[in-house]
Scaffold this motif. Structure first.
Motif, PDB file in Angstrom:
ATOM      1  N   PHE A 206      41.381  38.263  45.963  1.00 58.81           N
ATOM      2  CA  PHE A 206      41.744  39.423  45.494  1.00 58.81           C
ATOM      3  C   PHE A 206      43.009  39.861  46.283  1.00 58.81           C
ATOM      4  O   PHE A 206      43.948  40.453  45.863  1.00 58.81           O
ATOM      5  CB  PHE A 206      40.514  40.315  45.865  1.00 58.81           C
ATOM      6  N   ARG A 207      43.138  39.407  47.516  1.00 57.36           N
ATOM      7  CA  ARG A 207      44.317  39.729  48.416  1.00 57.36           C
ATOM      8  C   ARG A 207      45.490  39.132  48.040  1.00 57.36           C
ATOM      9  O   ARG A 207      46.722  39.809  48.133  1.00 57.36           O
ATOM     10  CB  ARG A 207      43.996  39.761  49.981  1.00 57.36           C
ATOM     11  N   GLU A 208      45.301  37.885  47.268  1.00 51.32           N
ATOM     12  CA  GLU A 208      46.348  37.720  46.580  1.00 51.32           C
ATOM     13  C   GLU A 208      47.029  38.351  45.307  1.00 51.32           C
ATOM     14  O   GLU A 208      47.880  38.618  45.106  1.00 51.32           O
ATOM     15  CB  GLU A 208      46.412  35.948  46.231  1.00 51.32           C
ATOM     16  N   VAL A 249      26.895  47.149  46.893  1.00 48.61           N
ATOM     17  CA  VAL A 249      26.742  46.174  47.790  1.00 48.61           C
ATOM     18  C   VAL A 249      27.793  45.288  47.652  1.00 48.61           C
ATOM     19  O   VAL A 249      28.090  44.963  46.379  1.00 48.61           O
ATOM     20  CB  VAL A 249      25.426  45.406  47.970  1.00 48.61           C
ATOM     21  N   LYS A 250      28.641  44.549  48.434  1.00 45.96           N
ATOM     22  CA  LYS A 250      29.917  43.925  48.113  1.00 45.96           C
ATOM     23  C   LYS A 250      29.830  42.970  49.208  1.00 45.96           C
ATOM     24  O   LYS A 250      30.003  43.375  50.537  1.00 45.96           O
ATOM     25  CB  LYS A 250      31.022  44.881  48.018  1.00 45.96           C
ATOM     26  N   PRO A 251      30.227  41.763  48.987  1.00 44.22           N
ATOM     27  CA  PRO A 251      30.078  40.671  47.892  1.00 44.22           C
ATOM     28  C   PRO A 251      28.416  40.958  47.431  1.00 44.22           C
ATOM     29  O   PRO A 251      27.563  41.298  48.238  1.00 44.22           O
ATOM     30  CB  PRO A 251      30.594  39.484  48.356  1.00 44.22           C
ATOM     31  N   ALA A 272      26.512  46.071  42.367  1.00 49.62           N
ATOM     32  CA  ALA A 272      26.697  44.650  43.240  1.00 49.62           C
ATOM     33  C   ALA A 272      28.257  44.075  42.682  1.00 49.62           C
ATOM     34  O   ALA A 272      28.479  44.285  41.465  1.00 49.62           O
ATOM     35  CB  ALA A 272      25.865  43.602  43.165  1.00 49.62           C
ATOM     36  N   TYR A 273      28.922  43.737  43.583  1.00 48.23           N
ATOM     37  CA  TYR A 273      30.328  43.357  43.376  1.00 48.23           C
ATOM     38  C   TYR A 273      30.481  41.989  43.432  1.00 48.23           C
ATOM     39  O   TYR A 273      30.378  41.387  44.666  1.00 48.23           O
ATOM     40  CB  TYR A 273      31.329  43.899  44.221  1.00 48.23           C
ATOM     41  N   ASN A 274      30.469  41.187  42.552  1.00 48.08           N
ATOM     42  CA  ASN A 274      30.428  39.629  42.448  1.00 48.08           C
ATOM     43  C   ASN A 274      32.089  39.573  42.575  1.00 48.08           C
ATOM     44  O   ASN A 274      32.808  39.401  41.494  1.00 48.08           O
ATOM     45  CB  ASN A 274      30.210  39.167  40.901  1.00 48.08           C
ATOM     46  N   VAL A 275      32.521  39.376  43.927  1.00 49.41           N
ATOM     47  CA  VAL A 275      33.846  39.306  44.080  1.00 49.41           C
ATOM     48  C   VAL A 275      34.890  38.348  43.739  1.00 49.41           C
ATOM     49  O   VAL A 275      34.315  37.266  43.432  1.00 49.41           O
ATOM     50  CB  VAL A 275      34.121  39.703  45.638  1.00 49.41           C
ATOM     51  N   SER A 276      36.098  38.336  44.203  1.00 52.55           N
ATOM     52  CA  SER A 276      36.990  37.388  43.678  1.00 52.55           C
ATOM     53  C   SER A 276      36.693  36.072  44.391  1.00 52.55           C
ATOM     54  O   SER A 276      36.723  34.956  43.365  1.00 52.55           O
ATOM     55  CB  SER A 276      38.502  37.798  44.042  1.00 52.55           C
TER      56      SER A 276
HETATM   57  C1  PBG Z   1      40.201  47.227  48.648  1.00 52.65           C
HETATM   58  C2  PBG Z   1      39.202  46.154  48.124  1.00 52.65           C
HETATM   59  C3  PBG Z   1      38.944  44.862  48.206  1.00 52.65           C
HETATM   60  C4  PBG Z   1      38.195  44.457  47.150  1.00 52.65           C
HETATM   61  C5  PBG Z   1      37.777  45.606  46.535  1.00 52.65           C
HETATM   62  N1  PBG Z   1      38.627  46.487  47.041  1.00 52.65           N
HETATM   63  C6  PBG Z   1      39.618  44.025  49.470  1.00 52.65           C
HETATM   64  C7  PBG Z   1      39.500  44.054  50.621  1.00 52.65           C
HETATM   65  O1  PBG Z   1      38.631  45.112  51.336  1.00 52.65           O
HETATM   66  O2  PBG Z   1      40.088  43.403  51.325  1.00 52.65           O
HETATM   67  C8  PBG Z   1      37.780  42.952  47.033  1.00 52.65           C
HETATM   68  C9  PBG Z   1      37.202  42.845  45.639  1.00 52.65           C
HETATM   69  C10 PBG Z   1      37.259  41.323  45.395  1.00 52.65           C
HETATM   70  O3  PBG Z   1      37.510  40.367  46.076  1.00 52.65           O
HETATM   71  O4  PBG Z   1      37.036  40.784  44.271  1.00 52.65           O
HETATM   72  N2  PBG Z   1      39.496  47.714  50.045  1.00 52.65           N
END
Ligand code: PBG
Length: 326
Positions: A206-208, A249-251, A272-276
Motif C-alpha cells: 500500500f505504501r508503494e 479490524v485491520k489487517p 475487516a480489511y484484507n490489506v495490500s
Molecule cells: C493510511 C492507511 C494505510 C492503509 C490504509 N490506510 C497504510 C498505513 O497505515 O501505513 C493500508 C491498506 C493496505 O495495506 O491495503 N493510514
C-alpha cells in the motif's frame, strides 16, 4: 450400526446437501473494493507489488467503480494520490482535491454505489506520517492533526461521500470527526472507524501504491502492537463511545481471532480489511503456479467472514464477485 462419523458424512455427499448445511455464504454484497485515485489525466500506473491493481486517474477510477457496481459490489473505498505533498497535508482537505473530485465523479456516474472515503493525512504529507509532525521533536501532534482530519472528513462529505472512514489512529478522532460532520450538516453520514489497526508489515505494498512510507520513524506510536488482542477491544469500545457506526479490524488474516472477539463484544457491524500485503502474497504464489487463485481467494474471504466480519474490504473483490456469480 452406524459410526457417529457417518452422521457427518451424510450431509457432505452432494453439492445440494453441502449447500443446505453451509454456515457461511460469501456474497459480492459483503465486499468493499479499494481504489487508488491519482491526480492527472489518463493515468493508469500498475503497482508492481500488487498485480492487477493500478493508480488510476479519475476517468479510469470511474470506469473501475462502474465495473464494481455491475458485479454487485456495494461500495468502493477511495485513497488519493495528490500531485504535491506538503507538511500541512493540504491536499487532504482541499475541496478540489483528488479524492473530493473523484467522489463527485463517481457519485455522478453511479449514484447507487456507496463511496467510502478514507480519512488520513499520510498520503498528503511530505514526511508520510498520518498526522502533523513537530519536526524538532520528531513526534506526531495529535490534537493539531485532529483539526485537519475533521476538515478532511467534512470536505469529503460535502463532495458526496456516503461513509467516512478514518484510518489515522489519532486519539479522539472519531469524536472530532463526528462533531465536525454534525456541525457541517452531515449528521446522517456514518463513520466506519479503523478501530483495531495494527502496526503491520502487510501495509508495505500500500505504501508503494500511495507513496506514503514514513520518511523517519514508524507508525508504532499510533498503531497497535500485533501481540495485543484485549487492547483491540479497548480501542473498539472507545470508538463506539465516540460515535463510530461501523468498527474495523485491520489487517484481516493474522487477526482472525481479533475479528471474532470484536464481533462478540459489539453489536455494531464489523468490517475487516484484507490489506495490500495479504493480496500481494497470494498473488505472488499464484503467479508462481503454487496456488489455485480462485480456490485460495474464496477460502480466504470465507474465513474472514466466518471469523465474524460483516464487511470485507479487499483488492480481490471484483475477481471474487465474478467467481461467485458462476
Ligand atoms: C493510511 C492507511 C494505510 C492503509 C490504509 N490506510 C497504510 C498505513 O497505515 O501505513 C493500508 C491498506 C493496505 O495495506 O491495503 N493510514
Amino acid at each position: 450400526m452406524a459410526f457417529p462419523t457417518q452422521r457427518l458424512r451424510r450431509t457432505r455427499g452432494t453439492a445440494g446437501l453441502r449447500g443446505i448445511v453451509r454456515e457461511t455464504e460469501l456474497s459480492p454484497n459483503d465486499f468493499i473494493y479499494p481504489i487508488f485515485v491519482a491526480a492527472g489525466e489518463d493515468v493508469k500506473n500498475p503497482i508492481a507489488s500488487m498485480p492487477g491493481i493500478f493508480q488510476l486517474s479519475i476517468n479510469h477510477a470511474v470506469e473501475e467503480a462502474k465495473k464494481a457496481h455491475s458485479l454487485g459490489i456495494p461500495g468502493v473505498l477511495l485513497f488519493g494520490i495528490p500531485d504535491e505533498k506538503d507538511e500541512a497535508a493540504s491536499g487532504a482537505y482541499d475541496p478540489e482535491g483528488v479524492v473530493q473530485l473523484a467522489i463527485r465523479a463517481i457519485k455522478d456516474a453511479v449514484p447507487e454505489l456507496l463511496v467510502v472515503a478514507d480519512v488520513c493525512l499520510c498520503e498528503y504529507t511530505s514526511h508520510g506520517h498520518c498526522g502533523i509532525v513537530d519536526k524538532e521533536r520528531g513526534v506526531v501532534l495529535n490534537d493539531a492533526s485532529l483539526e485537519l482530519l475533521a476538515q478532511t472528513a467534512a470536505s469529503q462529505a460535502e463532495a458526496g461521500a456516503d461513509i467516512i472512514a478514518p484510518s489515522d489512529m489519532m486519539d479522539g478522532r472519531v469524536a472530532a470527526l463526528r462533531s465536525e460532520l454534525d456541525r457541517e450538516g452531515f449528521s446522517e453520514t456514518p463513520i466506519m472507524a479503523y478501530s483495531a489497526k495494527y502496526a503491520s508489515a502487510f501495509y508495505g505494498p500500500f505504501r508503494e501504491a500511495a507513496d506514503s512510507a514514513p520518511q523517519f520513524g514508524d507508525r508504532r506510536g499510533y498503531q497497535m502492537d500485533p501481540a495485543n488482542a484485549r487492547e483491540a477491544l479497548r480501542e473498539v469500545a472507545l470508538d463506539v463511545e465516540e460515535g463510530a457506526d461501523i468498527v474495523m479490524v485491520k489487517p484481516a488474516l493474522p487477526y482472525l481471532d481479533v475479528i471474532r472477539r470484536v464481533r462478540d463484544a459489539t453489536n455494531l457491524p464489523v468490517a475487516a480489511y484484507n490489506v495490500s500485503g495479504e493480496y500481494s502474497m497470494l498473488k505472488a504464489a499464484v503467479q508462481n503456479g503454487w496456488l489455485d487463485e480462485e480456490r485460495a481467494v474464496l477460502e480466504t474471504l470465507t474465513g474472514i467472514k466466518r471469523a465474524g466480519a460483516d464487511i470485507i474490504i479487499s483488492y480481490h473483490a471484483p475477481d471474487a464477485a465474478r467467481w461467485l456469480a458462476r
